[in-house]
Design a protein around this motif. Structure first.
Motif, mmCIF file in Angstrom:
data_model
loop_
_atom_site.group_PDB
_atom_site.id
_atom_site.type_symbol
_atom_site.label_atom_id
_atom_site.label_comp_id
_atom_site.label_asym_id
_atom_site.label_seq_id
_atom_site.Cartn_x
_atom_site.Cartn_y
_atom_site.Cartn_z
ATOM 1 N N LEU A 178 0.821 -1.205 0.000
ATOM 2 C CA LEU A 178 0.000 0.000 0.000
ATOM 3 C C LEU A 178 0.859 1.261 0.000
ATOM 4 O O LEU A 178 0.534 2.246 -0.665
ATOM 5 N N LYS A 179 1.971 1.226 0.741
ATOM 6 C CA LYS A 179 2.864 2.384 0.760
ATOM 7 C C LYS A 179 3.463 2.634 -0.619
ATOM 8 O O LYS A 179 3.615 3.774 -1.054
ATOM 9 N N SER A 180 3.823 1.515 -1.312
ATOM 10 C CA SER A 180 4.368 1.643 -2.663
ATOM 11 C C SER A 180 3.317 2.231 -3.604
ATOM 12 O O SER A 180 3.613 3.120 -4.411
ATOM 13 N N GLU A 181 2.071 1.714 -3.489
ATOM 14 C CA GLU A 181 0.991 2.239 -4.336
ATOM 15 C C GLU A 181 0.722 3.709 -4.008
ATOM 16 O O GLU A 181 0.436 4.513 -4.901
ATOM 17 N N LEU A 182 0.806 4.031 -2.719
ATOM 18 C CA LEU A 182 0.575 5.413 -2.293
ATOM 19 C C LEU A 182 1.638 6.339 -2.870
ATOM 20 O O LEU A 182 1.334 7.446 -3.342
ATOM 21 N N LYS A 183 2.886 5.874 -2.869
ATOM 22 C CA LYS A 183 3.978 6.673 -3.421
ATOM 23 C C LYS A 183 3.796 6.893 -4.924
ATOM 24 O O LYS A 183 3.970 8.009 -5.433
ATOM 25 N N ASN A 191 -7.430 11.370 -7.241
ATOM 26 C CA ASN A 191 -7.618 11.791 -5.855
ATOM 27 C C ASN A 191 -8.463 10.785 -5.082
ATOM 28 O O ASN A 191 -8.204 10.486 -3.920
ATOM 29 N N SER A 192 -9.485 10.239 -5.751
ATOM 30 C CA SER A 192 -10.353 9.238 -5.124
ATOM 31 C C SER A 192 -9.556 7.961 -4.828
ATOM 32 O O SER A 192 -9.663 7.375 -3.750
ATOM 33 N N GLN A 193 -8.721 7.528 -5.806
ATOM 34 C CA GLN A 193 -7.886 6.339 -5.593
ATOM 35 C C GLN A 193 -6.912 6.565 -4.444
ATOM 36 O O GLN A 193 -6.657 5.672 -3.633
ATOM 37 N N LEU A 194 -6.373 7.753 -4.381
ATOM 38 C CA LEU A 194 -5.411 8.086 -3.337
ATOM 39 C C LEU A 194 -6.056 7.976 -1.953
ATOM 40 O O LEU A 194 -5.470 7.431 -1.017
ATOM 41 N N LYS A 195 -7.289 8.474 -1.833
ATOM 42 C CA LYS A 195 -7.994 8.391 -0.554
ATOM 43 C C LYS A 195 -8.266 6.946 -0.165
ATOM 44 O O LYS A 195 -8.156 6.568 0.998
ATOM 45 N N ASN A 196 -8.624 6.090 -1.152
ATOM 46 C CA ASN A 196 -8.879 4.676 -0.882
ATOM 47 C C ASN A 196 -7.616 3.977 -0.407
ATOM 48 O O ASN A 196 -7.647 3.150 0.516
ATOM 49 N N ILE A 197 -6.485 4.279 -1.046
ATOM 50 C CA ILE A 197 -5.211 3.670 -0.641
ATOM 51 C C ILE A 197 -4.848 4.108 0.773
ATOM 52 O O ILE A 197 -4.387 3.307 1.605
ATOM 53 N N GLN A 198 -5.041 5.391 1.079
ATOM 54 C CA GLN A 198 -4.727 5.897 2.413
ATOM 55 C C GLN A 198 -5.615 5.231 3.464
ATOM 56 O O GLN A 198 -5.150 4.892 4.553
ATOM 57 N N ALA A 199 -6.893 5.016 3.133
ATOM 58 C CA ALA A 199 -7.812 4.338 4.053
ATOM 59 C C ALA A 199 -7.375 2.893 4.277
ATOM 60 O O ALA A 199 -7.411 2.376 5.397
ATOM 61 N N ASP A 258 -4.322 1.673 4.003
ATOM 62 C CA ASP A 258 -3.089 1.703 4.788
ATOM 63 C C ASP A 258 -3.405 1.887 6.268
ATOM 64 O O ASP A 258 -2.821 1.237 7.131
ATOM 65 N N GLN A 259 -4.369 2.753 6.576
ATOM 66 C CA GLN A 259 -4.751 2.988 7.970
ATOM 67 C C GLN A 259 -5.384 1.744 8.583
ATOM 68 O O GLN A 259 -5.140 1.405 9.743
ATOM 69 N N LYS A 260 -6.208 1.012 7.781
ATOM 70 C CA LYS A 260 -6.847 -0.213 8.282
ATOM 71 C C LYS A 260 -5.805 -1.272 8.596
ATOM 72 O O LYS A 260 -5.893 -1.984 9.601
ATOM 73 N N VAL A 261 -4.793 -1.408 7.730
ATOM 74 C CA VAL A 261 -3.735 -2.389 7.967
ATOM 75 C C VAL A 261 -2.987 -2.046 9.256
ATOM 76 O O VAL A 261 -2.652 -2.922 10.059
ATOM 77 N N LYS A 262 -2.721 -0.758 9.476
ATOM 78 C CA LYS A 262 -2.047 -0.340 10.704
ATOM 79 C C LYS A 262 -2.876 -0.703 11.929
ATOM 80 O O LYS A 262 -2.351 -1.182 12.932
ATOM 81 N N THR A 263 -4.201 -0.492 11.835
ATOM 82 C CA THR A 263 -5.095 -0.820 12.957
ATOM 83 C C THR A 263 -5.121 -2.324 13.212
ATOM 84 O O THR A 263 -5.038 -2.776 14.357
ATOM 85 N N ASP A 264 -5.243 -3.139 12.135
ATOM 86 C CA ASP A 264 -5.264 -4.596 12.276
ATOM 87 C C ASP A 264 -3.963 -5.105 12.870
ATOM 88 O O ASP A 264 -3.951 -6.022 13.702
#
Length: 234
Positions: free
Chosen positions: A83-88, A157-165, A167-173
């Motif tokens: 996800l970080k790679s996709e985000l970058k 921008n929409s894809q970017l928000k989905n990737i960020q969401a 990434d946050q879910k993975v951090k929480t899990d």
């Protein structure tokens, strides 16, 4: 109702493997007793473990959970890296698209300025009508390109928000998995400490016996009798 107990030593299940309770498959145990406790109409299944067998059971649970948490943690971290790679990449594409959008806006503004300037001078416009038409066509092209880039920008921008969401879910899990592992490790440690305080020496290997264990000798005798909180239907 009769309160009679029926006790099956480990050897019984070697001859009758189909009667072994599924929960004991893969575990080393001493015996299984089926009885009716006072106030309970259904038969309850009691599992007996020698100290060394009970210690092995606890260690096996501990190792299994650690392995499961470790595997889950590795998967979550791998997904997080992806996800970080996709985000970058998405951030890079967004920056590039914004630059193209700025260039397109500049081209549009320049074309608008030229058309406006020509339309203010009728004599020159009449003298060179083809130039006006060419500029108008170029203006339409640029407007179309601007709308296309604007739509692409919104989509990215929409894809970017989905990737960020994601990434946050993975951090929480990942945080939940590590917390669950810590809680289970503490539970097993407390359980072992409680057994030791009760007089059970998990390091000792007690001789196997064929006698029944009473309630008064559960923790002080050579065997340990564990009663599942929920009766195992016999």
């Amino acid at each position: 109702m009769s309160n009679q107990e029926t006790r099956y030593p480990k050897g019984y299940f070697k001859k009758n493997p189909k009667e072994l309770p599924p929960i004991l498959k893969g575990c080393d145990f001493h015996a299984v007793t089926k009885t009716r406790l006072n106030g309970n109409n259904n038969r309850t299944t009691l599992f007996e473990f020698l100290p060394k067998q009970f210690k092995a059971l606890l260690e096996g649970i501990d190792q299994t959970v650690e392995r499961m948490v470790s595997d889950a943690t590795k998967k979550l971290r791998k997904k997080q890296r992806t996800l970080k790679s996709e985000l970058k990449q998405a951030n890079g594409a967004l920056v590039s698209l914004e630059e193209q959008l700025d260039e397109t806006i500049a081209e549009r503004d320049d074309a608008l300025a030229q058309v406006k300037q020509l339309t203010k001078k009728p004599s020159k416009a009449v003298d060179d009508p083809q130039k006006v038409k060419n500029l108008e066509r170029e203006l339409q092209r640029i407007k179309g390109l601007f709308e296309q880039k604007s739509d692409e920008n919104k989509s990215l921008n929409s894809q970017l928000k989905n990737i960020q969401a994601g990434d946050q879910k993975v951090k929480t899990d990942l945080s939940k998995a590590l917390k669950a592992n810590a809680e289970l490790t503490k539970f097993l440690t407390d359980l072992k400490s409680a057994l030791v305080e009760s007089g059970v020496k998990l390091e000792e290997v007690a001789p196997e016996t064929s006698g029944m264990s009473t309630a008064g000798t559960v923790l002080s005798g050579s065997t340990i009798k564990i009663t599942w909180p929920k009766p195992y239907r016999g």
